[in-house]
Design a protein around this motif. Structure first.
Motif, PDB file in Angstrom:
ATOM      1  N   ASN A   1       0.449   3.816  -3.059  1.00  0.00           N
ATOM      2  CA  ASN A   1      -0.045   5.171  -2.748  1.00  0.00           C
ATOM      3  C   ASN A   1       0.940   6.273  -3.124  1.00  0.00           C
ATOM      4  O   ASN A   1       0.565   7.436  -3.199  1.00  0.00           O
ATOM      5  CB  ASN A   1      -0.393   5.287  -1.263  1.00  0.00           C
ATOM      6  CG  ASN A   1      -1.673   4.567  -0.924  1.00  0.00           C
ATOM      7  OD1 ASN A   1      -2.505   4.298  -1.780  1.00  0.00           O
ATOM      8  ND2 ASN A   1      -1.836   4.233   0.344  1.00  0.00           N
ATOM      9  N   ARG A   2       2.198   5.900  -3.346  1.00  0.00           N
ATOM     10  CA  ARG A   2       3.229   6.897  -3.685  1.00  0.00           C
ATOM     11  C   ARG A   2       3.198   7.163  -5.190  1.00  0.00           C
ATOM     12  O   ARG A   2       3.282   6.230  -5.984  1.00  0.00           O
ATOM     13  CB  ARG A   2       4.596   6.348  -3.260  1.00  0.00           C
ATOM     14  CG  ARG A   2       5.702   7.374  -3.324  1.00  0.00           C
ATOM     15  CD  ARG A   2       7.018   6.786  -2.861  1.00  0.00           C
ATOM     16  NE  ARG A   2       7.563   5.928  -3.908  1.00  0.00           N
ATOM     17  CZ  ARG A   2       8.008   4.697  -3.718  1.00  0.00           C
ATOM     18  NH1 ARG A   2       7.992   4.140  -2.527  1.00  0.00           N
ATOM     19  NH2 ARG A   2       8.487   3.996  -4.721  1.00  0.00           N
TER      20      ARG A   2
ATOM     21  N   GLN B   1       0.823  -1.206   0.000  1.00  0.00           N
ATOM     22  CA  GLN B   1       0.000   0.000   0.000  1.00  0.00           C
ATOM     23  C   GLN B   1       0.858   1.257   0.000  1.00  0.00           C
ATOM     24  O   GLN B   1       0.541   2.236  -0.683  1.00  0.00           O
ATOM     25  CB  GLN B   1      -0.936  -0.013   1.222  1.00  0.00           C
ATOM     26  CG  GLN B   1      -2.162   0.815   1.043  1.00  0.00           C
ATOM     27  CD  GLN B   1      -3.048   0.333  -0.088  1.00  0.00           C
ATOM     28  OE1 GLN B   1      -3.531  -0.787  -0.080  1.00  0.00           O
ATOM     29  NE2 GLN B   1      -3.251   1.167  -1.069  1.00  0.00           N
ATOM     30  N   ARG B   2       1.960   1.242   0.756  1.00  0.00           N
ATOM     31  CA  ARG B   2       2.870   2.403   0.771  1.00  0.00           C
ATOM     32  C   ARG B   2       3.409   2.674  -0.632  1.00  0.00           C
ATOM     33  O   ARG B   2       3.500   3.823  -1.068  1.00  0.00           O
ATOM     34  CB  ARG B   2       4.022   2.182   1.741  1.00  0.00           C
ATOM     35  CG  ARG B   2       3.670   2.435   3.189  1.00  0.00           C
ATOM     36  CD  ARG B   2       4.901   2.476   4.089  1.00  0.00           C
ATOM     37  NE  ARG B   2       5.667   1.234   4.081  1.00  0.00           N
ATOM     38  CZ  ARG B   2       5.415   0.185   4.860  1.00  0.00           C
ATOM     39  NH1 ARG B   2       4.408   0.207   5.703  1.00  0.00           N
ATOM     40  NH2 ARG B   2       6.175  -0.894   4.784  1.00  0.00           N
TER      41      ARG B   2
END
Length: 104
Positions: free
Chosen positions: A80-81, A76-77
């Motif tokens: 989302n970036r 997710q990190r």
């Protein structure tokens, strides 16, 4: 995982990756889902992860719920970036490989 590349190995001690999965951004229609699709053959894994890309779904199985949570958070990190300009080279390369596979 090496930035946006998830490399996989036949054996954990192998020197070279057997392959890799490019993990793009949500702006490019990449998502991570907890669990595996119900239609997955032999679906006896309780802690699966599905990575959805514009071209296909990648399925991963974790041994524990904690491991699943950790991997989902890591994916997710990355998703989302926003992608940097230099990362689009990997994105374009992955799309070209997928187009070649589909034309066979």
């Amino acid at each position: 995982m090496d930035d946006r590349r998830l490399m996989y190995f036949k054996d954990p001690l192998d020197a070279y990756a057997r392959g890799e999965v490019f993990i793009g951004s949500k702006e490019n229609s990449y998502t991570v889902l907890a669990g595996l699709p119900p239609s997955t053959q032999g679906n006896h894994w309780n802690h699966g992860i599905t990575i959805v890309t514009p071209d296909r779904k990648f399925l991963f199985a974790c041994e524990t719920e904690a491991e699943q949570r950790d991997w989902i958070a890591a994916f997710q990190r990355v998703i989302n970036r926003p992608m940097r300009p230099q990362e689009y080279a990997g994105f374009c390369l992955e799309n070209s490989r997928n187009a070649l596979r589909q034309s066979d």
